[in-house]
Motif scaffolding. Structure first.
Motif, PDB file in Angstrom:
ATOM      1  N   ALA A  24      13.615  22.352  33.124  1.00  0.00           N
ATOM      2  CA  ALA A  24      13.002  21.467  34.107  1.00  0.00           C
ATOM      3  C   ALA A  24      13.980  21.035  35.193  1.00  0.00           C
ATOM      4  O   ALA A  24      13.566  20.519  36.233  1.00  0.00           O
ATOM      5  N   VAL A  25      15.282  21.254  34.955  1.00  0.00           N
ATOM      6  CA  VAL A  25      16.311  20.781  35.886  1.00  0.00           C
ATOM      7  C   VAL A  25      17.039  21.922  36.581  1.00  0.00           C
ATOM      8  O   VAL A  25      17.262  21.891  37.806  1.00  0.00           O
ATOM      9  N   LEU A  26      17.441  22.939  35.820  1.00  0.00           N
ATOM     10  CA  LEU A  26      18.275  24.021  36.341  1.00  0.00           C
ATOM     11  C   LEU A  26      17.461  24.942  37.249  1.00  0.00           C
ATOM     12  O   LEU A  26      16.403  25.432  36.866  1.00  0.00           O
ATOM     13  N   ALA A  47      21.336  32.333  31.573  1.00  0.00           N
ATOM     14  CA  ALA A  47      21.389  33.475  32.491  1.00  0.00           C
ATOM     15  C   ALA A  47      20.012  33.792  33.068  1.00  0.00           C
ATOM     16  O   ALA A  47      19.874  34.153  34.241  1.00  0.00           O
ATOM     17  N   GLN A  48      18.997  33.657  32.256  1.00  0.00           N
ATOM     18  CA  GLN A  48      17.625  33.869  32.733  1.00  0.00           C
ATOM     19  C   GLN A  48      17.221  32.785  33.726  1.00  0.00           C
ATOM     20  O   GLN A  48      16.564  33.062  34.729  1.00  0.00           O
ATOM     21  N   GLN A  49      17.634  31.562  33.468  1.00  0.00           N
ATOM     22  CA  GLN A  49      17.244  30.442  34.327  1.00  0.00           C
ATOM     23  C   GLN A  49      17.904  30.493  35.697  1.00  0.00           C
ATOM     24  O   GLN A  49      17.273  30.172  36.707  1.00  0.00           O
ATOM     25  N   VAL A  50      19.177  30.884  35.767  1.00  0.00           N
ATOM     26  CA  VAL A  50      19.879  30.848  37.056  1.00  0.00           C
ATOM     27  C   VAL A  50      19.512  32.020  37.955  1.00  0.00           C
ATOM     28  O   VAL A  50      19.755  31.978  39.164  1.00  0.00           O
ATOM     29  N   GLY A  51      18.947  33.075  37.391  1.00  0.00           N
ATOM     30  CA  GLY A  51      18.504  34.206  38.196  1.00  0.00           C
ATOM     31  C   GLY A  51      19.642  35.066  38.708  1.00  0.00           C
ATOM     32  O   GLY A  51      20.814  34.837  38.404  1.00  0.00           O
TER      33      GLY A  51
END
Length: 202
Positions: A24-26, A47-51
């Motif tokens: 919800a934040v990253l 790693a998936q979240q930061v793209g």
């Protein structure tokens, strides 16, 4: 040094709840830190979240953990988004480039020992975890989040969880919001989740 999520509902599982909060934040394109890479579950998630435009720094003192995590990232095709470092998490502020200090979107800790590892006596300890938490706060951006899953069932685990609680209670309420999530009706010591969010005002 971390454990994977189970199939329990997310609101009853510390690691999965931590993932929900961080997600919800990253934001895509941000930089994040996995302070205890373990088997790589949190590292892969970050790693998936930061793209493709973001990056993750992962820390662990055990080569075995880094090898497992690198393999997991390679299988997912995400290894180029991650820098893995064999060093204690208390050194993260020295290892993360100064340009990113105060700009990190999320830092995740999963305390304890390496599940499935060859040495269960190699555990995280308050003497290094608390300085690592302090370093993490210096890295967070305004609105950034720090999560700590603390396991109390192994020797030294309860003491470390208590040290994290005491540390969180000392944080300046004008700069940070700190919360603790724990089971109320478990017969065995259950993991606790600590969440710290830096004020959007800095």
């Amino acid at each position: 040094m971390q454990r994977s999520s189970t199939d329990r509902p997310f609101f009853l599982e510390g690691t999965a709840l931590a993932h929900r909060i961080v997600a919800a934040v990253l934001q895509p394109g941000e930089v994040a830190v996995d302070a205890t890479v373990g088997n790589g579950h949190d590292t892969l998630f970050l790693a998936q979240q930061v793209g493709a435009q973001g990056h993750v720094y992962g820390f662990d003192i055990q080569e075995e953990a880094l090898v497992r995590t690198h393999r997991r990232l390679e299988e997912a095709g995400l290894h180029e988004r991650v820098t893995l470092l064999q060093m204690g998490h208390e050194h993260m502020a020295e290892a993360v480039p100064a340009a990113w200090h105060g700009r990190i979107g999320a830092v995740m800790f999963n305390l304890g020992y390496l599940p499935g590892g060859s040495d269960r006596t190699c555990i995280t300890r308050p003497q290094t975890t608390v300085p690592a938490l302090e370093a993490a706060l210096r890295l967070l951006r305004p609105g950034g989040v720090l999560t700590v899953v603390a396991y109390r069932g192994h020797p030294g685990g309860a003491e470390e969880s208590e040290a994290v609680r005491q540390w969180a209670e000392t944080l300046d309420p004008d700069r940070f919001v700190a919360a603790r999530y724990a089971f109320c009706n478990r017969r065995r010591p259950a993991p606790e989740l600590f969440v710290v969010v830096r004020s959007p005002a800095g």
